[in-house]
Motif scaffolding. Structure first.
Motif, PDB file in Angstrom:
ATOM      1  N   LEU A 112      -6.014   2.274   5.337  1.00 15.72           N
ATOM      2  CA  LEU A 112      -7.352   2.462   5.894  1.00 15.72           C
ATOM      3  C   LEU A 112      -8.406   1.766   5.030  1.00 15.72           C
ATOM      4  O   LEU A 112      -9.354   1.162   5.551  1.00 15.72           O
ATOM      5  N   ALA A 113      -8.252   1.846   3.712  1.00 10.08           N
ATOM      6  CA  ALA A 113      -9.220   1.211   2.810  1.00 10.08           C
ATOM      7  C   ALA A 113      -9.226  -0.302   2.989  1.00 10.08           C
ATOM      8  O   ALA A 113     -10.289  -0.930   3.109  1.00 10.08           O
ATOM      9  N   ALA A 114      -8.034  -0.912   3.025  1.00 11.08           N
ATOM     10  CA  ALA A 114      -7.954  -2.366   3.202  1.00 11.08           C
ATOM     11  C   ALA A 114      -8.473  -2.766   4.579  1.00 11.08           C
ATOM     12  O   ALA A 114      -9.132  -3.805   4.731  1.00 11.08           O
ATOM     13  N   PHE A 115      -8.206  -1.930   5.573  1.00 10.05           N
ATOM     14  CA  PHE A 115      -8.665  -2.202   6.930  1.00 10.05           C
ATOM     15  C   PHE A 115     -10.188  -2.251   7.003  1.00 10.05           C
ATOM     16  O   PHE A 115     -10.770  -3.132   7.630  1.00 10.05           O
ATOM     17  N   VAL A 116     -10.842  -1.307   6.351  1.00  7.11           N
ATOM     18  CA  VAL A 116     -12.304  -1.276   6.342  1.00  7.11           C
ATOM     19  C   VAL A 116     -12.867  -2.463   5.559  1.00  7.11           C
ATOM     20  O   VAL A 116     -13.903  -3.024   5.928  1.00  7.11           O
ATOM     21  N   MET A 117     -12.196  -2.863   4.495  1.00  7.46           N
ATOM     22  CA  MET A 117     -12.665  -4.016   3.726  1.00  7.46           C
ATOM     23  C   MET A 117     -12.562  -5.303   4.533  1.00  7.46           C
ATOM     24  O   MET A 117     -13.330  -6.238   4.318  1.00  7.46           O
ATOM     25  N   LEU A 118     -11.628  -5.351   5.459  1.00 12.39           N
ATOM     26  CA  LEU A 118     -11.535  -6.502   6.349  1.00 12.39           C
ATOM     27  C   LEU A 118     -12.721  -6.540   7.316  1.00 12.39           C
ATOM     28  O   LEU A 118     -13.369  -7.576   7.473  1.00 12.39           O
TER      29      LEU A 118
ATOM     30  N   ALA B 224      -5.485   4.236  -2.754  1.00  7.94           N
ATOM     31  CA  ALA B 224      -6.436   3.451  -1.962  1.00  7.94           C
ATOM     32  C   ALA B 224      -7.418   2.707  -2.862  1.00  7.94           C
ATOM     33  O   ALA B 224      -7.757   1.549  -2.601  1.00  7.94           O
ATOM     34  N   LEU B 225      -7.871   3.355  -3.916  1.00 10.01           N
ATOM     35  CA  LEU B 225      -8.785   2.691  -4.859  1.00 10.01           C
ATOM     36  C   LEU B 225      -8.094   1.524  -5.558  1.00 10.01           C
ATOM     37  O   LEU B 225      -8.714   0.468  -5.776  1.00 10.01           O
ATOM     38  N   VAL B 226      -6.828   1.698  -5.901  1.00  9.81           N
ATOM     39  CA  VAL B 226      -6.076   0.604  -6.533  1.00  9.81           C
ATOM     40  C   VAL B 226      -5.938  -0.570  -5.565  1.00  9.81           C
ATOM     41  O   VAL B 226      -6.140  -1.740  -5.942  1.00  9.81           O
ATOM     42  N   VAL B 227      -5.603  -0.278  -4.318  1.00 13.32           N
ATOM     43  CA  VAL B 227      -5.472  -1.343  -3.315  1.00 13.32           C
ATOM     44  C   VAL B 227      -6.813  -2.036  -3.093  1.00 13.32           C
ATOM     45  O   VAL B 227      -6.881  -3.273  -2.973  1.00 13.32           O
ATOM     46  N   ALA B 228      -7.907  -1.263  -3.042  1.00 13.10           N
ATOM     47  CA  ALA B 228      -9.232  -1.866  -2.883  1.00 13.10           C
ATOM     48  C   ALA B 228      -9.553  -2.787  -4.043  1.00 13.10           C
ATOM     49  O   ALA B 228     -10.104  -3.887  -3.856  1.00 13.10           O
ATOM     50  N   ALA B 229      -9.190  -2.369  -5.259  1.00 13.24           N
ATOM     51  CA  ALA B 229      -9.426  -3.215  -6.437  1.00 13.24           C
ATOM     52  C   ALA B 229      -8.603  -4.496  -6.353  1.00 13.24           C
ATOM     53  O   ALA B 229      -9.087  -5.589  -6.713  1.00 13.24           O
ATOM     54  N   LEU B 230      -7.368  -4.385  -5.870  1.00 16.54           N
ATOM     55  CA  LEU B 230      -6.530  -5.578  -5.704  1.00 16.54           C
ATOM     56  C   LEU B 230      -7.123  -6.521  -4.661  1.00 16.54           C
ATOM     57  O   LEU B 230      -7.075  -7.749  -4.819  1.00 16.54           O
ATOM     58  N   CYS B 231      -7.684  -5.964  -3.594  1.00 17.03           N
ATOM     59  CA  CYS B 231      -8.340  -6.796  -2.571  1.00 17.03           C
ATOM     60  C   CYS B 231      -9.548  -7.520  -3.155  1.00 17.03           C
ATOM     61  O   CYS B 231      -9.776  -8.704  -2.863  1.00 17.03           O
ATOM     62  N   LEU B 232     -10.313  -6.820  -3.990  1.00 10.39           N
ATOM     63  CA  LEU B 232     -11.461  -7.459  -4.647  1.00 10.39           C
ATOM     64  C   LEU B 232     -10.996  -8.585  -5.555  1.00 10.39           C
ATOM     65  O   LEU B 232     -11.581  -9.679  -5.573  1.00 10.39           O
ATOM     66  N   ALA B 233      -9.922  -8.322  -6.307  1.00  8.15           N
ATOM     67  CA  ALA B 233      -9.408  -9.342  -7.226  1.00  8.15           C
ATOM     68  C   ALA B 233      -8.873 -10.547  -6.450  1.00  8.15           C
ATOM     69  O   ALA B 233      -9.102 -11.707  -6.839  1.00  8.15           O
ATOM     70  N   TYR B 234      -8.157 -10.271  -5.359  1.00  7.79           N
ATOM     71  CA  TYR B 234      -7.604 -11.380  -4.572  1.00  7.79           C
ATOM     72  C   TYR B 234      -8.698 -12.261  -3.987  1.00  7.79           C
ATOM     73  O   TYR B 234      -8.609 -13.495  -4.025  1.00  7.79           O
ATOM     74  N   THR B 235      -9.730 -11.628  -3.423  1.00  6.14           N
ATOM     75  CA  THR B 235     -10.802 -12.425  -2.819  1.00  6.14           C
ATOM     76  C   THR B 235     -11.591 -13.185  -3.875  1.00  6.14           C
ATOM     77  O   THR B 235     -12.033 -14.312  -3.622  1.00  6.14           O
ATOM     78  N   ALA B 236     -11.769 -12.591  -5.056  1.00 12.42           N
ATOM     79  CA  ALA B 236     -12.438 -13.316  -6.145  1.00 12.42           C
ATOM     80  C   ALA B 236     -11.636 -14.553  -6.524  1.00 12.42           C
ATOM     81  O   ALA B 236     -12.194 -15.642  -6.744  1.00 12.42           O
TER      82      ALA B 236
END
Length: 440
Positions: A203-209, A240-252
């Protein structure tokens, strides 16, 4: 009709309707102009060609200029036409209001635009069929009739037709939301530890998309917390927070800029020509925006709060029988939260009612509450009639049933065809309250 002939009849109908649905998609493909696919598909290509040291939010012009040239030099007539449309629409020739994670996801698509839009359309068609299948199966329909209804919706539901025509992702979002609802309704996270661990993270990654699903995702997260308990909810939130952080790192890493998310926020708040609240003249059918443009006073943000408060008060009234049964508020609320289909439907309606940006293809989400509040057992009530009324408003052949003058006159009402679903939701809450009261 006995079960065997009925099953055979539904199977034949399903083959016929789904077959025609697929045929119509192949027939219409050459004539579609997917304007919303243009720069999400093109930004990764521009990045691979190193058109700018800045990201597309802080300096969109080089990206737009590159894609404009790329489209003109392309052998694709559709790409050239779409590029010309964006060149005429925007000074920067693109309007990158999507999140960095959203655009990074398009790097997996082919560089050939026609191949990319063909693949995208296949995904849209498959996503719609799967979403309708999952929802209708939860509502008790058989497999063949569920497939048949999926094809019928694809042929006749105007917001889906628009989503395909412009090449947006709402159909894919609908599928993910329906899949998460299916997992919750079937309590698959009780049986599969991986789903249990990954539910909130997904759900966290979905919202970040695409953050336009935030309210819906929060509702499903609350359902998960109620179903799985405090400890598992905390554990899932940490994952979920860890996955969100990974998404931030990947996009950076993908954009080569650690500030890309901050630049996205600045862009949608008005920097470098960006905006989030488009006027209604450009196709934004947001209810708060319509009120703000018609009436002076609190503005879009103020009307959003007013509508949200009104929905909350109406819900409390329905759960407590106009305040006469305050003791039913908590148990009814818990019963509603324990119903993932209702959570999905209520989140969608709250989003449509309060969001400052609602394109017409966003109205595709309304198909979920239409299905959930419709009684398929023949015992029709207020919720079913309101669901039917909403579908009629979104019925694609309505364009051909009405003459042009009548259609244009009714158009403002047709784009608000989801509003009767608020009445359906209220009736559903009342029915749930009565069930709680009778069982208590």
């Amino acid at each position: 009709m006995t079960n065997a002939p009925r099953t055979l009849a539904w199977t034949v109908a399903a083959f016929a309707v789904v077959g025609y649905f697929l045929f119509s998609g192949a027939r219409d493909f050459p004539h579609e102009i997917p304007v919303d696919l243009y720069y999400p598909w093109g930004l990764p290509i521009a990045q691979r060609n190193h058109v700018s040291n800045a990201n597309p939010y802080s300096d969109p012009a080089p990206y737009g200029e590159f894609l404009s040239r790329y489209s003109k030099e392309s052998g694709s007539r559709t790409l050239r036409y779409v590029g010309d449309l964006w060149e005429a629409r925007s000074a920067a020739k693109i309007e990158p209001i999507g999140t960095p994670l959203f655009y990074a996801a398009y790097a997996a698509f082919p560089e050939d635009f026609d191949q990319a839009r063909g693949l995208f359309k296949v995904l849209q068609y498959a996503a719609l069929m799967a979403a309708i299948y999952l929802l209708t199966r939860l509502r008790g329909m058989g497999p063949a009739s569920a497939l048949c209804l999926g094809g019928f919706v694809g042929l006749t539901f105007s917001p889906f037709v628009q989503d395909v025509r412009v090449g947006n992702v709402n159909t894919l979002q609908l599928f993910v939301l329906c899949a998460m609802t299916w997992i919750a309704a079937k309590r698959l996270y009780d049986r599969y530890p991986l789903l249990d661990h990954a539910y909130l993270a997904a759900l966290a990654a979905f919202v970040m998309l695409k953050p336009n699903t935030l309210v819906i995702a929060l509702g499903l997260a609350l359902h998960y917390g109620l179903a799985r308990g405090h400890r598992r909810f905390v554990r899932g939130s940490i994952i979920a927070l860890v996955v969100a952080a990974l998404c931030l790192a990947y996009t950076a890493w993908h954009f080569g800029d650690p500030n890309v998310w901050l630049d996205w926020i600045r862009y949608i708040r008005g920097a470098h020509g960006g905006m989030l609240v488009y006027p209604s003249s450009q196709g934004n059918v947001s209810l708060p925006l319509m009120f703000a443009e018609k009436f002076t006073g609190p503005g879009v943000a103020g009307f959003t709060l007013i509508i949200a408060a009104a929905l909350l008060v109406a819900g409390v009234i329905a759960m407590t029988r106009w305040g006469k049964r305050g003791d039913l508020l908590v148990p009814t609320a818990r019963a509603l939260l324990d119903d993932p289909g209702f959570v999905l439907s209520a989140g969608i309606l709250a989003t449509l009612a309060t969001a400052p940006l609602v394109w017409q293809h966003y109205l595709l989400f309304a198909i979920a509450p239409i299905i959930w509040f419709f009684r398929f057992d023949g015992r029709w009530g207020l919720a079913t009639w309101c669901s039917l009324l909403a579908y009629i408003g979104f019925f694609k052949p309505m364009r051909y049933v009405l003459d042009n003058e009548t259609y244009e006159m009714l158009y403002p009402f047709l784009i608000l065809s989801w509003v009767p679903l608020l009445v359906a939701m209220h009736a559903y809450i009342v029915a749930k309250r009565r069930l709680v009261a009778s069982s208590g």
